[in-house]
Design a protein around this motif. Structure first.
Motif, mmCIF file in Angstrom:
data_model
loop_
_atom_site.group_PDB
_atom_site.id
_atom_site.type_symbol
_atom_site.label_atom_id
_atom_site.label_comp_id
_atom_site.label_asym_id
_atom_site.label_seq_id
_atom_site.Cartn_x
_atom_site.Cartn_y
_atom_site.Cartn_z
ATOM 1 N N GLY A 41 0.794 -1.221 0.000
ATOM 2 C CA GLY A 41 0.000 0.000 0.000
ATOM 3 C C GLY A 41 0.825 1.268 0.000
ATOM 4 N N HIS A 42 2.146 1.158 0.195
ATOM 5 C CA HIS A 42 2.986 2.352 0.265
ATOM 6 C C HIS A 42 3.036 3.085 -1.075
ATOM 7 C CE1 HIS A 42 7.060 4.225 1.689
ATOM 8 N NE2 HIS A 42 6.060 5.081 1.733
ATOM 9 N N ALA A 43 3.068 2.326 -2.182
ATOM 10 C CA ALA A 43 3.103 2.971 -3.498
ATOM 11 C C ALA A 43 1.860 3.830 -3.727
ATOM 12 C CB ALA A 43 3.226 1.920 -4.599
ATOM 13 N N ALA A 44 0.696 3.358 -3.251
ATOM 14 C CA ALA A 44 -0.536 4.151 -3.370
ATOM 15 C C ALA A 44 -0.430 5.434 -2.544
ATOM 16 C CB ALA A 44 -1.734 3.326 -2.925
ATOM 17 N N GLU A 45 0.128 5.325 -1.334
ATOM 18 C CA GLU A 45 0.300 6.514 -0.490
ATOM 19 C C GLU A 45 1.220 7.531 -1.152
ATOM 20 O OE1 GLU A 45 1.846 4.981 3.143
ATOM 21 O OE2 GLU A 45 0.120 3.644 3.498
ATOM 22 N N LEU A 46 2.305 7.060 -1.745
ATOM 23 C CA LEU A 46 3.248 7.969 -2.410
ATOM 24 C C LEU A 46 2.612 8.640 -3.621
ATOM 25 C CD1 LEU A 46 6.402 5.666 -2.248
ATOM 26 C CD2 LEU A 46 6.016 7.754 -0.913
ATOM 27 N N ALA A 47 1.840 7.884 -4.389
ATOM 28 C CA ALA A 47 1.182 8.465 -5.566
ATOM 29 C C ALA A 47 0.142 9.498 -5.161
ATOM 30 C CB ALA A 47 0.530 7.357 -6.387
ATOM 31 N N ARG A 48 -0.592 9.218 -4.083
ATOM 32 C CA ARG A 48 -1.580 10.183 -3.593
ATOM 33 C C ARG A 48 -0.895 11.477 -3.154
ATOM 34 N NH1 ARG A 48 -4.308 6.726 -1.126
ATOM 35 N NH2 ARG A 48 -3.369 6.853 0.934
ATOM 36 N N GLN A 49 0.255 11.356 -2.481
ATOM 37 C CA GLN A 49 0.995 12.540 -2.064
ATOM 38 C C GLN A 49 1.539 13.312 -3.265
ATOM 39 O OE1 GLN A 49 1.295 13.633 1.241
ATOM 40 N NE2 GLN A 49 1.965 15.474 0.139
ATOM 41 N N GLU A 69 -0.893 -0.262 -7.588
ATOM 42 C CA GLU A 69 -0.986 0.571 -6.385
ATOM 43 C C GLU A 69 -0.837 2.048 -6.727
ATOM 44 O OE1 GLU A 69 1.268 -0.159 -2.937
ATOM 45 O OE2 GLU A 69 0.694 -2.262 -2.744
ATOM 46 N N VAL A 70 0.125 2.376 -7.593
ATOM 47 C CA VAL A 70 0.326 3.771 -7.994
ATOM 48 C C VAL A 70 -0.945 4.342 -8.604
ATOM 49 C CG1 VAL A 70 1.499 5.230 -9.699
ATOM 50 C CG2 VAL A 70 2.831 3.689 -8.251
ATOM 51 N N VAL A 71 -1.560 3.594 -9.509
ATOM 52 C CA VAL A 71 -2.768 4.074 -10.180
ATOM 53 C C VAL A 71 -3.907 4.249 -9.187
ATOM 54 C CG1 VAL A 71 -4.542 3.422 -11.847
ATOM 55 C CG2 VAL A 71 -2.132 3.226 -12.449
ATOM 56 N N ASN A 72 -4.063 3.325 -8.249
ATOM 57 C CA ASN A 72 -5.121 3.466 -7.248
ATOM 58 C C ASN A 72 -4.869 4.657 -6.334
ATOM 59 O OD1 ASN A 72 -7.394 1.206 -6.980
ATOM 60 N ND2 ASN A 72 -5.581 0.269 -7.909
ATOM 61 N N GLY A 73 -3.617 4.980 -6.079
ATOM 62 C CA GLY A 73 -3.322 6.183 -5.305
ATOM 63 C C GLY A 73 -3.629 7.455 -6.069
ATOM 64 N N LEU A 74 -3.290 7.476 -7.349
ATOM 65 C CA LEU A 74 -3.549 8.662 -8.165
ATOM 66 C C LEU A 74 -5.047 8.907 -8.344
ATOM 67 C CD1 LEU A 74 -0.928 8.327 -11.054
ATOM 68 C CD2 LEU A 74 -0.852 9.907 -9.121
ATOM 69 N N LEU A 75 -5.816 7.829 -8.507
ATOM 70 C CA LEU A 75 -7.231 7.950 -8.858
ATOM 71 C C LEU A 75 -8.154 7.793 -7.657
ATOM 72 C CD1 LEU A 75 -7.265 5.901 -12.196
ATOM 73 C CD2 LEU A 75 -7.150 8.384 -11.902
ATOM 74 N N VAL A 76 -7.651 8.047 -6.462
ATOM 75 C CA VAL A 76 -8.473 7.862 -5.270
ATOM 76 C C VAL A 76 -9.729 8.734 -5.314
ATOM 77 C CG1 VAL A 76 -7.228 9.608 -3.904
ATOM 78 C CG2 VAL A 76 -8.379 7.696 -2.750
ATOM 79 N N ASP A 132 -15.624 -3.205 -8.260
ATOM 80 C CA ASP A 132 -16.213 -2.388 -7.183
ATOM 81 C C ASP A 132 -15.463 -1.065 -7.127
ATOM 82 O OD1 ASP A 132 -18.198 -4.224 -6.681
ATOM 83 O OD2 ASP A 132 -17.136 -5.204 -5.038
ATOM 84 N N GLU A 133 -14.701 -0.798 -6.066
ATOM 85 C CA GLU A 133 -14.015 0.491 -5.947
ATOM 86 C C GLU A 133 -12.521 0.391 -6.233
ATOM 87 O OE1 GLU A 133 -15.830 3.201 -5.624
ATOM 88 O OE2 GLU A 133 -17.526 1.815 -5.620
ATOM 89 N N ARG A 134 -12.051 -0.776 -6.675
ATOM 90 C CA ARG A 134 -10.617 -0.967 -6.934
ATOM 91 C C ARG A 134 -10.340 -0.839 -8.425
ATOM 92 N NH1 ARG A 134 -6.106 -3.192 -4.063
ATOM 93 N NH2 ARG A 134 -4.381 -3.283 -5.559
ATOM 94 N N TRP A 135 -9.418 0.074 -8.790
ATOM 95 C CA TRP A 135 -9.028 0.247 -10.178
ATOM 96 C C TRP A 135 -8.124 -0.901 -10.612
ATOM 97 C CZ3 TRP A 135 -10.938 4.192 -13.133
ATOM 98 C CH2 TRP A 135 -11.535 5.267 -12.450
ATOM 99 N N PHE A 136 -8.255 -1.299 -11.883
ATOM 100 C CA PHE A 136 -7.283 -2.235 -12.434
ATOM 101 C C PHE A 136 -6.924 -1.815 -13.855
ATOM 102 C CE2 PHE A 136 -11.418 -4.225 -13.291
ATOM 103 C CZ PHE A 136 -11.309 -4.668 -14.605
ATOM 104 N N LEU A 137 -5.725 -2.247 -14.258
ATOM 105 C CA LEU A 137 -5.155 -1.818 -15.528
ATOM 106 C C LEU A 137 -5.535 -2.740 -16.682
ATOM 107 C CD1 LEU A 137 -1.820 -1.134 -13.784
ATOM 108 C CD2 LEU A 137 -2.977 0.629 -15.114
ATOM 109 N N PHE A 138 -5.277 -4.035 -16.506
ATOM 110 C CA PHE A 138 -5.430 -4.935 -17.648
ATOM 111 C C PHE A 138 -6.321 -6.134 -17.382
ATOM 112 C CE2 PHE A 138 -1.521 -5.889 -15.383
ATOM 113 C CZ PHE A 138 -1.608 -7.250 -15.148
#
Length: 309
Positions: A41-49, A69-76, A132-138
């Motif tokens: 989950g750290h990558a999501a936190e960094l992307a959100r920041q 994780e990065v994408v889910n952080g960006l698109l929160v 549901d609420e989780r983004w996915f790429l492929f």
């Protein structure tokens, strides 16, 4: 251009020295901060920041789980034109997302690819999926394939290295250990405006091709899937040995034709559908096991992410 390089230090195909070389090359063209992830989950936190700090670009160095994780952080808070663009440098075992974009699978070559794209101003807006609420790429999946992902993650937690062979062995054990669900699956497919389809054993959702790779061989249950269309679905209502092997051969084939047969259920370019089960079943997105669920609604979201490619 202000950028953040998110590094997964556990990435399976890059050494610490290689990561330093890549970061140095990127810093020649970017005002770059480099941060290594320390926990799930750290990558999501960094992307959100990075979004809050108004950065222009987030680069993920790692496998498909890291970029997810990065994408889910960006698109929160959902897609927006002001969000940072994303670039990926493959460092995992399979790297489906990077390879689906036509990128080299080797980290140094991929870094050169990203730098060339930045210098030329090349980018692409791609559609994404949501489970549901989780983004996915492929890709996403409910049932059999998610069970296999869960088994592999369990073995990795016990110190096993993630390899293509481990996935194959886990799939074989799951296939021959689940005879009841192979005959009558636990899932029901619901699509707005259509009759429900019951007894589904396996539901693979694709947002792009391929679904995954077996070594260097792409697997294509839904060969028409694309980042420029809605979601595709490949589902089976029965998984006996010979038909399943035939479907696998069709997925590995080079004809571009979708697997077919009387137990195949397929959707193409679909905005939304739901898979339900009376008892909880496994869910995976982008090769990451997300536990067990009784119901998951999959949705396609067009032009959700800008990728440097």
């Amino acid at each position: 251009m202000r950028a953040l390089l998110v590094v997964n230090p556990k990435a399976t195909t890059t050494s610490e020295r290689t990561r330093d070389v890549l970061a140095h090359a990127l810093a020649g063209d970017l005002k770059l901060d480099v941060v290594s992830t320390e926990h799930r989950g750290h990558a999501a936190e960094l992307a959100r920041q990075a979004t809050e700090d108004g950065l222009d670009l987030v680069i993920a160095l790692g496998g498909d789980g890291t970029i997810n994780e990065v994408v889910n952080g960006l698109l929160v808070d959902g897609p927006a034109p002001s969000l940072p663009a994303v670039a990926v440098i493959p460092g995992g075992n399979t790297n489906v997302f990077a390879r689906s974009l036509g990128m080299p699978n080797e980290p140094v070559a991929a870094t050169g690819f990203v730098l060339d794209a930045l210098r030329a101003g090349r980018s692409r807006e791609i559609g994404l999926g949501m489970a549901d609420e989780r983004w996915f790429l492929f890709c996403g999946g409910l049932g059999f394939d998610a069970d296999v992902v869960g088994r592999v993650e369990d073995r990795r937690a016990r110190g096993r290295r993630s390899t293509h062979g481990l996935y194959v062995r886990s799939a074989m054990r799951r296939f021959y250990g689940g005879r009841d669900t192979r005959k009558h699956g636990p899932l029901t497919l619901e699509v707005p405006g259509l009759d429900p389809v019951e007894g589904i054993c396996l539901g693979i959702v694709q947002n792009a091709v391929p679904w995954t790779f077996l070594g260097n061989r792409p697997l294509n249950p839904c060969p028409e899937a694309s980042y420029d269309t809605g979601l595709d679905l490949f589902a089976l209502t029965r998984m006996s040995t010979l038909p399943t092997l035939r479907h696998l051969a069709q997925m590995l084939g080079s004809t571009g034709n979708a697997p077919h047969g009387r137990h195949v259920v397929s959707l193409h370019d679909c905005d939304a559908f739901t898979l339900r089960a009376e008892e909880p079943v496994s869910l995976q997105v982008d090769g990451d096991h997300l536990g067990e669920h009784r119901s998951v609604t999959f949705r396609g979201v067009p032009r959700a992410l800008r990728v440097i490619v």
